[in-house]
Motif scaffolding. Structure first.
Motif, PDB file in Angstrom:
ATOM      1  N   ILE C  10       0.824  -1.205   0.000  1.00 25.19           N
ATOM      2  CA  ILE C  10       0.000   0.000   0.000  1.00 25.19           C
ATOM      3  C   ILE C  10       0.861   1.259   0.000  1.00 25.19           C
ATOM      4  O   ILE C  10       0.580   2.225  -0.708  1.00 25.19           O
ATOM      5  CB  ILE C  10      -0.956  -0.010   1.213  1.00 25.19           C
ATOM      6  CG1 ILE C  10      -2.083  -0.997   0.940  1.00 25.19           C
ATOM      7  CG2 ILE C  10      -1.519   1.365   1.476  1.00 25.19           C
ATOM      8  CD1 ILE C  10      -3.026  -1.188   2.093  1.00 25.19           C
ATOM      9  N   SER C  14       0.867   4.017  -3.016  1.00 25.95           N
ATOM     10  CA  SER C  14       0.468   5.430  -2.990  1.00 25.95           C
ATOM     11  C   SER C  14       1.489   6.286  -3.727  1.00 25.95           C
ATOM     12  O   SER C  14       1.120   7.292  -4.342  1.00 25.95           O
ATOM     13  CB  SER C  14       0.253   5.911  -1.546  1.00 25.95           C
ATOM     14  OG  SER C  14       1.274   5.479  -0.716  1.00 25.95           O
ATOM     15  N   LEU C  18       0.585   8.475  -7.135  1.00 26.05           N
ATOM     16  CA  LEU C  18       0.832   9.914  -7.253  1.00 26.05           C
ATOM     17  C   LEU C  18       1.570  10.235  -8.542  1.00 26.05           C
ATOM     18  O   LEU C  18       1.261  11.211  -9.226  1.00 26.05           O
ATOM     19  CB  LEU C  18       1.654  10.416  -6.063  1.00 26.05           C
ATOM     20  CG  LEU C  18       0.897  10.751  -4.785  1.00 26.05           C
ATOM     21  CD1 LEU C  18       1.856  11.258  -3.727  1.00 26.05           C
ATOM     22  CD2 LEU C  18      -0.182  11.782  -5.051  1.00 26.05           C
ATOM     23  N   LEU C 153       0.588   7.457   3.432  1.00 27.44           N
ATOM     24  CA  LEU C 153      -0.704   7.073   2.867  1.00 27.44           C
ATOM     25  C   LEU C 153      -1.700   8.220   3.017  1.00 27.44           C
ATOM     26  O   LEU C 153      -2.406   8.585   2.061  1.00 27.44           O
ATOM     27  CB  LEU C 153      -1.222   5.812   3.571  1.00 27.44           C
ATOM     28  CG  LEU C 153      -2.517   5.259   3.009  1.00 27.44           C
ATOM     29  CD1 LEU C 153      -2.335   4.824   1.576  1.00 27.44           C
ATOM     30  CD2 LEU C 153      -3.030   4.114   3.852  1.00 27.44           C
ATOM     31  N   ALA C 156      -0.860  11.073   0.636  1.00 32.77           N
ATOM     32  CA  ALA C 156      -1.184  10.729  -0.748  1.00 32.77           C
ATOM     33  C   ALA C 156      -2.681  10.796  -0.984  1.00 32.77           C
ATOM     34  O   ALA C 156      -3.146  11.372  -1.972  1.00 32.77           O
ATOM     35  CB  ALA C 156      -0.643   9.339  -1.078  1.00 32.77           C
ATOM     36  N   LEU C 157      -3.451  10.227  -0.056  1.00 28.33           N
ATOM     37  CA  LEU C 157      -4.904  10.244  -0.228  1.00 28.33           C
ATOM     38  C   LEU C 157      -5.434  11.672  -0.216  1.00 28.33           C
ATOM     39  O   LEU C 157      -6.326  12.019  -0.993  1.00 28.33           O
ATOM     40  CB  LEU C 157      -5.570   9.405   0.878  1.00 28.33           C
ATOM     41  CG  LEU C 157      -5.339   7.900   0.754  1.00 28.33           C
ATOM     42  CD1 LEU C 157      -6.007   7.156   1.904  1.00 28.33           C
ATOM     43  CD2 LEU C 157      -5.867   7.371  -0.577  1.00 28.33           C
ATOM     44  N   LEU C 250      -5.193   5.739  -9.791  1.00 28.93           N
ATOM     45  CA  LEU C 250      -5.145   5.276  -8.396  1.00 28.93           C
ATOM     46  C   LEU C 250      -5.243   3.761  -8.346  1.00 28.93           C
ATOM     47  O   LEU C 250      -4.428   3.073  -7.726  1.00 28.93           O
ATOM     48  CB  LEU C 250      -6.303   5.853  -7.586  1.00 28.93           C
ATOM     49  CG  LEU C 250      -6.469   7.362  -7.569  1.00 28.93           C
ATOM     50  CD1 LEU C 250      -7.517   7.764  -6.555  1.00 28.93           C
ATOM     51  CD2 LEU C 250      -5.150   8.007  -7.215  1.00 28.93           C
ATOM     52  N   PHE C 254      -2.148   1.259  -6.973  1.00 29.80           N
ATOM     53  CA  PHE C 254      -2.229   0.356  -5.820  1.00 29.80           C
ATOM     54  C   PHE C 254      -2.197  -1.104  -6.263  1.00 29.80           C
ATOM     55  O   PHE C 254      -1.538  -1.942  -5.660  1.00 29.80           O
ATOM     56  CB  PHE C 254      -3.500   0.645  -5.009  1.00 29.80           C
ATOM     57  CG  PHE C 254      -3.373   1.877  -4.152  1.00 29.80           C
ATOM     58  CD1 PHE C 254      -2.517   1.863  -3.051  1.00 29.80           C
ATOM     59  CD2 PHE C 254      -4.049   3.034  -4.455  1.00 29.80           C
ATOM     60  CE1 PHE C 254      -2.371   2.997  -2.271  1.00 29.80           C
ATOM     61  CE2 PHE C 254      -3.900   4.172  -3.673  1.00 29.80           C
ATOM     62  CZ  PHE C 254      -3.063   4.152  -2.582  1.00 29.80           C
TER      63      PHE C 254
END
Lengths: 375, 393, 301
Positions: C10, C14, C18, C153, C156-157, C250, C254
């Motif tokens: 994960i 990320s 990006l 994480l 990035a989110l 995205l 992932f």
């Protein structure tokens, strides 16, 4: 219009002729080849600086005495970018410019194919850093190695793991290069002789950044020791990820490719306590002190792992030219094998293959943010 | 560039950009150099656009273009062709061993880029993994030579055939893909081949590569010097140029051109797309295979490092720089991209930087490559000016 | 081991996502593979190091950690935006009417140039990225998770959510979507296409800068060739998800990282890239435009 074309053609042919007029040879040419640019340029610089020191030393004395005359030494640089093909191309270029000897190359994967060209042309090649056994197993008269071999290094590592660390569970990783895999396989072979079968063995991809997946898999086998065959960028990441990401506290052992200050400078606390097989402390070799001081004065920094080896390689070629009073490859290589040499690394004697007779690998440890030789 | 304000401002901008990398002093120099360069380029541009100079320049340009056309036409005249051939044959006697070696490398690249030109230039299929077929050719000869002692000439055919098989193997799953999807899959294919070569230790000896590959023989004569290989490569290059040139004007060549311009339209006109695509892949691949065999025989050593992704990129650059689809253009592109790094060899540290900059500059100044394909110019004339050609979106 | 591999994947995912966003945004608008995008990411990491050096010299890292962290992200973002815009201006805009492959070659040239410029200016040796955040670590279901991983994480989110808001809720975002659908039409209805393209490059580069700084912090080590590998991986991720599609980038990022992580952990570390590419081929055979590609025109940007 037809005249136009013809004259264009004539001019270009004339240019080609002009470009290839031979120059008069008044110097002794020594080729120095390694990765002078690219990601391994740091190593190339060591080769360059070491040979430069040797050449300048001889030139300060007026040059090498050849047939009663003093002849200056000229170094030719060859950037092989650790690409075997470039290496062969550089070798042709060197042979073509009439080099007498070559210091290089750095990577085993380049030295081996280049050695064919040097051997066919009868040019002496002394590598200061290529440790893969294959290089000198080809049976070429012209090939010499100033450093040790991976099998010698692997033996030292295996014995250290068995006798000093008393480990039974060993994980072995390597970077899938000629050097890294070679070293890892030699270590595995000697471990096998000592009755230790590695619990985990895997390659990693050079240039990757994240090794946690493979380390996680290794962690399942509860290794007490992780041995890594490869060079420092990957070693730094491996040791950092072992300690910081996965909380692994197995001992980390690697080879001479990791003996670079960046290892403990960048990995910091994570590198603390790691072991590295390398040659004995150069600061403790009496004969090397002069070179170390000169290097500091000339380049304003400390010698690297292979600087003195390169210095020795260049000096040996020049010295044997003066002693044999000849630049013929066959005579030089016979002479190089004929006796024990007093060098900046102490006494060196080559065997029939061109390897140094005894290669004293020892184990070092990172202690308090620097490499310390263990006894 | 003009809308970007004046030279000093531009210098300031680039000084700002360089600051974190070059430090204060470096940024200052960068800025000054940029400003000076821009100013110089502008002055030069003004001078060149001024009336008498511009006229003479246009004349010179035309003359060069004409003489080039003339030379191309001339090569069909047997006397001129013989003269050119004689000049080429004389090269190794004039040049030294190293330069001949460079020419051999250049020749191999000419073969490779002509092969890729069939895939990219003729058929319009963007292939970013072309080096895979080169690797297949090189390794198949390396293995056959070291295991079974196969000699060079059957090896040449074997390598080409095997590469063609791989070309079709790659071609089948990507038949439906277009444009950039095709690009990434071919890139992946190239990487897969390299990774397998690097890891299948039992067969390919992994990163150590294969040593002691047999050199070509012709009767009792053994090819060993760069000069010998020069003639071999020269002959192969001429054959390649002849065949590729013929192919472009053949039935399948026209089918490829139709497919490149518009797949749906081509299909409506009765072009069998599956057939045409697979043939393009197989043909391009077999030429890479030939190049690989010659490369292996010349080096007597192959290792996976020689077949990295970057190699595919460079070959593609040769095709596009020279002028996609044009045979002399592609040859020129290959020669330039081999000669340029050689010429810059003394500038070790700056060499790749200058190479990259030069690629951008050449592309910006001649967006369609040095020489355009002949047929393409006709097609473009039919379009109103300024209409971009859309290819496989 | 399962959860640990999940965590490993994960975090890498990320970063891939990006960078992949930068590829996908530019592709959506120009149908151009911005080959030099990986180098922008690499340069972001280097600018981060330079900023840290200056901050440490001023003693600011001791005084105000929050401000230093803000600056370490903000300055590279600004710089990379500038690099991205300049890149477009110098290497791509003159080629807008040229055949499709010409900008690709100039992008490759730019990538070679930038990578080697950084090598000449900064040296070939690895650079240490000093760690500002020591957030500790904890165990979750047998997996070792560090605070830094959670931070990465989350950051990035947050960036991705911000991007979605920008594309769907702002005027400029709407202009971007319009340009992506039809450049000529957008220009006809009054969209300044050149400005939109510049903004797209700036946004993609800002995301790459964030990725670069985070990677520097995470691995503690930066060198001039990290952009190349990351670029190829992120491009693969973008295509896997459906290039031109923001959500696809995205998903692709992932998915690719998780596949790699599990394959490397359970099967073979050296064949993980082979596996990743094989999955890509299989996905493209069944969905020739990627997992989410071509499904919704509205989401294209």
């Amino acid at each position: 219009m037809r005249k136009w074309t013809l004259s264009l053609f004539a001019v270009s042919v004339a240019l080609l002729f002009a470009a290839s007029s031979p120059r008069a040879a008044e110097t002794i040419k020594i080729g120095v080849a390694g990765p002078l640019t690219g990601d391994q340029a740091a190593f190339g610089e060591m080769l360059k600086n070491g040979s430069l020191l040797a050449a300048e030393e001889w030139n300060a004395k007026g040059g090498v005495v050849l047939r009663g005359k003093k002849v200056k030494v000229e170094l030719l640089w060859g950037d092989d970018r650790h690409d075997p093909r470039e290496g062969v191309s550089i070798a042709h270029k060197f042979v073509n410019s009439g080099v007498v000897g070559v210091v290089g190359h750095f990577n085993s994967s380049v030295s081996i194919p280049a050695s064919t060209v040097y051997s066919e042309a009868g040019v002496v090649q002394i590598t200061p850093a290529s440790t893969n056994p294959k290089l000198t197993e080809q049976g070429f008269m012209t090939v010499f190695r100033a450093c040790g071999r991976d099998d010698q290094q692997g033996e030292v590592a295996a014995e250290f793991i068995k006798n000093k660390l008393k480990a039974k569970n060993v994980a072995i990783l390597h970077d899938k290069t000629t050097y890294g895999q070679g070293l890892a396989d030699e270590t595995r072979r000697f471990l096998g002789r000592l009755g230790i079968k590695p619990v985990f063995y895997s390659g990693i991809v050079q240039g990757d950044k994240d090794f946690t997946p493979v380390l996680t898999a290794a962690k399942q086998k509860n290794p007490e020791v992780v041995f890594f065959g490869g060079i420092h960028p990957e070693a730094i990441l491996l040791v950092k990820q072992m300690r910081e990401r996965l909380g692994m506290n197995a001992a980390f052992i690697s080879g001479d490719g990791v003996y670079v200050d960046e290892f403990f400078k960048i990995a910091g606390k994570a590198a603390e306590g790691s072991y590295i097989t390398f040659t004995p402390d150069q600061a403790k070799i009496q004969a090397a002190q002069g070179v170390i001081a000169k290097h500091r004065e000339r380049f304003g920094k400390e010698v690297g792992a292979y600087t003195i080896y390169s210095y020795v390689a260049a000096s040996l070629i020049l010295q044997s030219i003066q002693e044999t009073n000849s630049t013929a490859g066959a005579r030089l290589s016979a002479h190089l094998r004929s006796k024990a040499w007093n060098t900046a690394l102490g006494k060196i004697q080559f065997n029939a293959k061109g390897d140094v007779l005894e290669s004293p690998y020892v184990v070092w440890q990172v202690k308090g943010g620097r490499f310390v030789q263990l006894n | 560039m003009r809308s970007f304000a004046s030279a000093p401002l531009l210098g300031l901008w680039f000084a700002f950009l360089a600051l974190p990398f070059a430090g204060w002093r470096g940024a200052l120099w960068t800025g000054l150099a940029c400003a000076a360069l821009v100013a110089a380029a502008r002055t030069l541009g003004r001078v060149l656009r001024a009336e008498p100079v511009a006229r003479r320049l246009a004349m010179a340009q035309e003359a060069i273009g004409e003489s080039w056309e003339f030379m191309l036409r001339g090569t069909r005249d047997w006397r001129v062709a013989a003269l050119v051939l004689l000049g080429l044959v004389a090269f190794p006697w004039v040049l030294d061993r190293y330069k001949t070696d460079v020419l051999v490398v250049a020749g191999i690249y000419v073969m490779l880029s002509l092969g890729l030109n069939v895939v990219v230039g003729f058929a319009g299929l963007l292939d970013l993994g072309y080096v895979a077929f080169y690797a297949v050719g090189a390794y198949s000869y390396a293995l056959l030579s070291t295991w079974y002692g196969l000699s060079f000439w059957p090896g040449l055919l074997g390598g080409a055939a095997l590469a063609a098989v791989f070309g079709i193997l790659l071609g089948i799953p990507v038949l439906r893909l277009r444009g950039d999807y095709l690009a990434i899959v071919t890139l992946g294919f190239g990487e897969i081949i390299r990774i397998v070569l690097n890891n299948w230790d039992d067969v390919t000896r992994g990163p150590n590569g294969i040593l002691g590959i047999g050199r070509p023989h012709l009767g009792d004569f053994r090819f060993s010097q760069p000069m010998h290989f020069f003639y071999l490569v020269l002959a192969l290059c001429l054959i390649t140029m002849f065949i590729v040139g013929r192919l472009n004007r053949s039935r399948i060549g026209r089918a490829w051109a139709a497919m490149r311009e518009d797949e749906s339209a081509a299909e409506c006109m009765g072009v069998n797309l599956v057939h045409a695509k697979l043939l393009a892949f197989a043909f391009g691949a077999s030429w890479a295979g030939l190049g690989g065999v010659v490369f292996a025989a010349k080096q007597t050593f192959v290792s996976p490092e020689s077949f990295a992704f970057f190699e595919s990129v460079i070959i593609l650059c040769m095709v596009v720089l020279g002028g996609m689809g044009s045979v002399p253009g592609v040859v020129l592109g290959a020669l330039i991209l081999v000669a340029l790094p050689e010429a810059l060899r003394e500038l070790t540290l700056f060499r790749p930087m200058i190479l990259g900059g030069a690629m951008v500059l050449m592309m910006v100044m001649r967006p369609r490559g040095f020489l355009r394909e002949r047929g393409l110019r006709l097609a473009e004339g039919a379009l109103p000016p300024g209409v971009p050609r859309e290819e496989g979106r | 081991m399962l959860t640990q591999q999940l965590v490993n994947g994960i975090v890498v995912g990320s970063v891939y996502a990006l960078i992949a966003l930068g590829y996908t945004l530019v592709y959506g608008i120009l149908q151009l593979i911005n080959f030099a995008h990986g180098e922008i990411y690499m340069m972001g990491a280097y600018v981060g190091i330079a900023v840290l050096g200056v901050l440490a010299a001023m003693g600011l890292t001791q005084q105000s950690l929050a401000l230093s962290i803000l600056l370490v992200f903000l300055v590279p973002m600004v710089y990379c935006a500038a690099y991205g815009v300049t890149l477009e201006r110098v290497a791509y805009r003159p080629l807008r009417q040229a055949p499709r492959l010409s900008p690709l070659i100039s992008a490759i040239g730019m990538s070679i140039f930038l990578q080697n410029y950084v090598q000449v200016a900064q040296g070939a040796r690895d650079k240490a990225f000093p760690n500002l955040l020591s957030l500790g670590s904890f165990e979750v279901m047998g997996a070792h998770v560090s605070g830094l991983q959670v931070f990465i994480l989350a950051a990035a989110l947050a960036m991705m959510a911000g991007l979605q808001l920008f594309i769907h809720r702002t005027r400029l975002g709407r202009a971007m979507r319009a340009t992506a659908q039809d450049r000529t039409m957008a220009a006809l209805v009054g969209v300044d296409v050149n400005r939109v393209i510049a903004v797209t490059f700036a946004i993609g580069s800002v995301l790459a800068a964030v990725a670069g700084v985070m990677v520097g912090m995470y691995y503690g080590l930066v060198n001039h060739y990290i952009g190349f590998v990351a670029g190829i991986k992120a491009f693969t991720a973008a295509v896997l998800g459906g290039i031109g599609n923001v959500t696809g980038a995205l998903v692709g990022g992932f998915l690719l990282a998780l596949l790699e992580s599990f394959w490397a952990g359970y099967v073979s570390a050296v064949y993980k890239d082979v596996f990743a590419f094989l999955v890509l081929v299989v996905v493209l055979i069944f969905r020739p435009e990627g997992i989410l590609g071509g499904s919704t025109e509205v989401d294209r940007a």
